[in-house]
Write a protein that holds these residues in place. Structure first.
Motif, PDB file in Angstrom:
ATOM      1  N   PHE A  30      28.922  -6.410   9.375  1.00 49.83           N
ATOM      2  CA  PHE A  30      27.753  -7.388   8.696  1.00 49.83           C
ATOM      3  C   PHE A  30      27.246  -8.261   9.708  1.00 49.83           C
ATOM      4  O   PHE A  30      25.988  -8.594   9.478  1.00 49.83           O
ATOM      5  N   GLN A  33      24.103  -6.610  11.199  1.00 50.05           N
ATOM      6  CA  GLN A  33      22.834  -6.727  10.380  1.00 50.05           C
ATOM      7  C   GLN A  33      22.308  -7.907  10.373  1.00 50.05           C
ATOM      8  O   GLN A  33      20.943  -8.145  10.378  1.00 50.05           O
ATOM      9  N   TYR A  34      23.104  -8.971  10.182  1.00 51.50           N
ATOM     10  CA  TYR A  34      22.555 -10.572   9.579  1.00 51.50           C
ATOM     11  C   TYR A  34      22.755 -11.544  10.635  1.00 51.50           C
ATOM     12  O   TYR A  34      22.129 -12.741  10.607  1.00 51.50           O
ATOM     13  N   ASP A  35      23.739 -11.424  11.687  1.00 49.10           N
ATOM     14  CA  ASP A  35      24.081 -12.597  12.469  1.00 49.10           C
ATOM     15  C   ASP A  35      24.560 -12.382  13.942  1.00 49.10           C
ATOM     16  O   ASP A  35      25.761 -12.435  14.059  1.00 49.10           O
ATOM     17  N   PRO A  36      23.857 -11.561  14.359  1.00 48.45           N
ATOM     18  CA  PRO A  36      24.427 -10.758  15.630  1.00 48.45           C
ATOM     19  C   PRO A  36      24.725 -11.543  16.859  1.00 48.45           C
ATOM     20  O   PRO A  36      24.309 -11.387  17.840  1.00 48.45           O
ATOM     21  N   ALA A  59      27.470 -16.474   6.623  1.00 46.14           N
ATOM     22  CA  ALA A  59      26.712 -15.377   5.463  1.00 46.14           C
ATOM     23  C   ALA A  59      27.683 -14.711   4.844  1.00 46.14           C
ATOM     24  O   ALA A  59      27.623 -14.223   3.646  1.00 46.14           O
ATOM     25  N   PHE A  62      29.935 -16.348   2.840  1.00 48.47           N
ATOM     26  CA  PHE A  62      29.459 -16.372   1.354  1.00 48.47           C
ATOM     27  C   PHE A  62      29.392 -15.159   0.575  1.00 48.47           C
ATOM     28  O   PHE A  62      29.543 -15.320  -0.631  1.00 48.47           O
ATOM     29  N   ALA A  63      29.090 -14.160   1.228  1.00 48.57           N
ATOM     30  CA  ALA A  63      28.829 -12.958   0.422  1.00 48.57           C
ATOM     31  C   ALA A  63      30.097 -12.610  -0.205  1.00 48.57           C
ATOM     32  O   ALA A  63      30.311 -11.874  -1.514  1.00 48.57           O
ATOM     33  N   ILE A  66      30.629 -14.569  -3.504  1.00 43.91           N
ATOM     34  CA  ILE A  66      30.046 -13.777  -4.397  1.00 43.91           C
ATOM     35  C   ILE A  66      30.669 -12.718  -5.112  1.00 43.91           C
ATOM     36  O   ILE A  66      30.736 -12.449  -6.145  1.00 43.91           O
TER      37      ILE A  66
ATOM     38  N   TYR B  20      10.479 -11.112   7.435  1.00 48.38           N
ATOM     39  CA  TYR B  20      11.557 -10.184   7.259  1.00 48.38           C
ATOM     40  C   TYR B  20      11.109  -9.297   5.930  1.00 48.38           C
ATOM     41  O   TYR B  20      10.910  -9.926   4.853  1.00 48.38           O
ATOM     42  N   ALA B  59      23.381 -14.004  -2.632  1.00 52.13           N
ATOM     43  CA  ALA B  59      24.387 -13.754  -1.313  1.00 52.13           C
ATOM     44  C   ALA B  59      23.286 -12.981  -0.179  1.00 52.13           C
ATOM     45  O   ALA B  59      23.370 -13.345   1.169  1.00 52.13           O
ATOM     46  N   HIS B  60      22.574 -12.177  -0.637  1.00 53.28           N
ATOM     47  CA  HIS B  60      21.563 -11.137   0.200  1.00 53.28           C
ATOM     48  C   HIS B  60      20.575 -12.331   0.805  1.00 53.28           C
ATOM     49  O   HIS B  60      20.118 -12.200   1.983  1.00 53.28           O
ATOM     50  N   PHE B  62      20.599 -15.558   1.192  1.00 57.08           N
ATOM     51  CA  PHE B  62      21.325 -16.460   1.891  1.00 57.08           C
ATOM     52  C   PHE B  62      21.468 -15.701   3.569  1.00 57.08           C
ATOM     53  O   PHE B  62      21.261 -15.988   4.517  1.00 57.08           O
ATOM     54  N   ALA B  63      21.956 -14.348   3.432  1.00 53.38           N
ATOM     55  CA  ALA B  63      21.959 -13.584   4.766  1.00 53.38           C
ATOM     56  C   ALA B  63      20.734 -13.351   5.519  1.00 53.38           C
ATOM     57  O   ALA B  63      20.668 -13.618   6.722  1.00 53.38           O
ATOM     58  N   ILE B  66      20.033 -16.547   7.467  1.00 53.31           N
ATOM     59  CA  ILE B  66      20.867 -16.523   8.512  1.00 53.31           C
ATOM     60  C   ILE B  66      20.247 -15.846   9.619  1.00 53.31           C
ATOM     61  O   ILE B  66      20.210 -16.096  10.744  1.00 53.31           O
ATOM     62  N   SER B  67      19.954 -14.423   9.076  1.00 53.17           N
ATOM     63  CA  SER B  67      19.126 -13.537  10.063  1.00 53.17           C
ATOM     64  C   SER B  67      18.038 -14.217  10.890  1.00 53.17           C
ATOM     65  O   SER B  67      17.980 -14.047  11.993  1.00 53.17           O
TER      66      SER B  67
END
Lengths: 149, 149
Positions: A30, A33-36, A59, A62-63, A66, B20, B59-60, B62-63, B66-67
């Motif tokens: 995860f 992809q979104y918070d490396p 994130a 949070f996912a 959900i 994005y 949730a997506h 929000f991700a 963050i990205s």
């Protein structure tokens, strides 16, 4: 179990879902992809961070919330999530955590503009296997009224 | 570009990141894992929903926020996200949207307990290619002070 419409949502009702088992691989994939950032994807660097080990991206946490919301039983006939307030992450999510969701109905009101739906405000708490809160917030969701009501 | 420590964060400073590009495949694959309801994974069912087409899970969205936060330039030396307030999704994210992030520094204060860090409160807005807001919130983040300061 049947789905609950707005009319059937009771103030104070509590529902639960879980556990959600969080693997190290899921945390890393995860985050890639979104918070490396190192604290989420690099075990060695994470061991030197303020958390002393790998932690999930906020994130991702949070996912997971959900995801568990969708498994609450009974389920509401939810049309959309409207907003979240006072979202806090008091403790990190770590590999092999088992997370449980608790949702409590705080308020409900009919939509002013659309007679076929209502708004429900819920207190949402996600805890780990040690009963530590990893995410807490208040969520407002749009819920359908029973058709023809 | 170098990373900014707490001392170098200016009140009122605005930073941006994006675009994005959100693909239909990404919307569906994220939702299949974390929010598998018809309006996020089934084009045919989504066309009959209140949004008239496929939309991304909150949730997506929000991700993605963050990205993009990780791509802001200049970047802060962020230790952790502390919390998010008044998170709202006034418009849905749809396939082929191009999202841009705008972050404005509202407040900064030193940590009371840890002299090596501070807390910054930021206004965060994610917009689509039509300048419609798809996510807005206030974010509090923990930022490191310059080592040895």
């Amino acid at each position: 179990m049947s789905n609950l419409y707005f009319e059937e949502v009771d103030l104070g009702a509590v529902s639960n879902a879980g556990p959600y088992l969080v693997s190290k691989d899921e945390i890393i994939s995860f985050a890639k992809q979104y918070d490396p950032v190192p604290r989420h994807i690099d075990e060695e660097a994470a061991s030197r961070s303020m958390f002393g080990g790998l932690t999930a991206s906020g994130a991702h946490t949070f996912a997971i919330l959900i995801s568990l919301t969708g498994r609450l039983q009974p389920r509401n006939v939810t049309l959309a999530g409207l907003g979240w307030d006072e979202l806090r992450l008091p403790n990190p999510v770590r590999p092999d955590d088992a997370l449980d969701l608790e949702v409590k109905v705080l308020e409900k009101r009919e939509s002013k503009s659309k007679p076929d739906r209502g708004i429900v405000r819920r207190q949402v708490v996600l805890r780990n296997q040690n009963r530590e809160t990893v995410l807490a917030c208040f969520a407002s969701v749009l819920i359908a009224k029973r058709p023809g009501s």
